[in-house]
Design an enzyme around this catalytic site. Structure first.
Site, PDB file in Angstrom:
ATOM      1  CE1 TYR A  29      47.913  15.700  41.353  1.00 39.11           C
ATOM      2  CE2 TYR A  29      45.760  15.177  40.454  1.00 39.11           C
ATOM      3  CZ  TYR A  29      46.592  16.022  41.154  1.00 39.11           C
ATOM      4  OH  TYR A  29      46.100  17.216  41.643  1.00 39.11           O
ATOM      5  CB  CYS A  30      51.706  10.759  35.025  1.00 45.47           C
ATOM      6  SG  CYS A  30      52.551   9.450  34.146  1.00 45.47           S
ATOM      7  CG  MET A  31      51.629   9.607  40.969  1.00 45.27           C
ATOM      8  SD  MET A  31      52.308  11.206  41.461  1.00 45.27           S
ATOM      9  CE  MET A  31      51.996  12.209  40.014  1.00 45.27           C
TER      10      MET A  31
END
Length: 147
Positions: A117-119
Site C-alpha cells: 500500500y503505497c500512500m
C-alpha cells in the site's frame, strides 16, 4: 458521523499539497514527504476525516520514497478502485468516509500479504503511540503491546 466539508472549507483546512493529493488524486514527490522514513510507533489516519488507516507495525521500507504498508489497520476504512490514468491499470486506494485519494496498492510487497500500500504522506496524519489515547484513538494501543 463524519460529514465531508465543502471544497471551499477543505481548501482552508488543508495545505495545497494535502488538497491536491486527497481531493484531486495528486501525488507528492518521493523522498520529500514527512512519513516515507518515519520509524516512530503509531498509527496513520486520514488527514481529512481522521479515519484510522494504517499502523507503523505494518510499515516497511519499499525503497520508493513514499510510506508503504502491507495492510490497512482497519480494512473497512479503505476502498479500492481501478485507476487507468497513467496508461496502465492500477488499483487506487481511497478512504471510505472522506473519499480521500490516499495512493495505490500493488502486489509486489513483502509477505505475509504480498501487498504494498503505497500512500502519500500528504493524505495522512501520524498519531504517535504515546498520544493515541489523548487523541481519541486509545483502542489502538493494543496494537503496540508486546506479544
Amino acid at each position: 458521523m463524519f460529514h465531508k466539508k465543502s471544497k471551499e472549507d477543505l481548501k482552508k483546512q488543508l495545505s495545497k499539497i494535502e488538497y491536491s493529493v486527497t481531493q484531486e488524486a495528486g501525488t507528492e514527490a518521493p523522498f520529500k514527504n514527512p512519513y516515507w522514513d518515519n520509524k516512530q510507533e503509531g498509527i496513520y489516519v486520514d488527514v481529512v476525516s481522521g479515519e484510522p488507516l494504517f499502523s507503523s507495525k505494518d510499515k516497511f521500507d519499499s525503497g520508493t520514497g513514499w510510506p508503504s504498508f502491507t495492510k490497512p489497520l482497519v480494512k473497512e476504512n479503505v476502498t479500492e478502485k481501478e485507476d487507468r490514468k497513467l496508461f496502465s491499470k492500477r488499483t487506487e486506494v481511497r478512504s471510505k468516509n472522506a473519499d480521500s485519494h490516499l495512493g495505490h496498492v500493488f502486489d509486489d510487497g513483502p509477505q505475509p500479504t504480498g501487498l504494498r500500500y503505497c500512500m502519500n504522506s500528504a493524505a495522512l496524519r501520524f498519531i504517535p503511540k504515546e498520544k493515541l489515547k489523548e487523541s481519541g484513538y486509545g483502542e489502538f494501543l493494543k496494537e503496540f503491546e508486546k506479544k
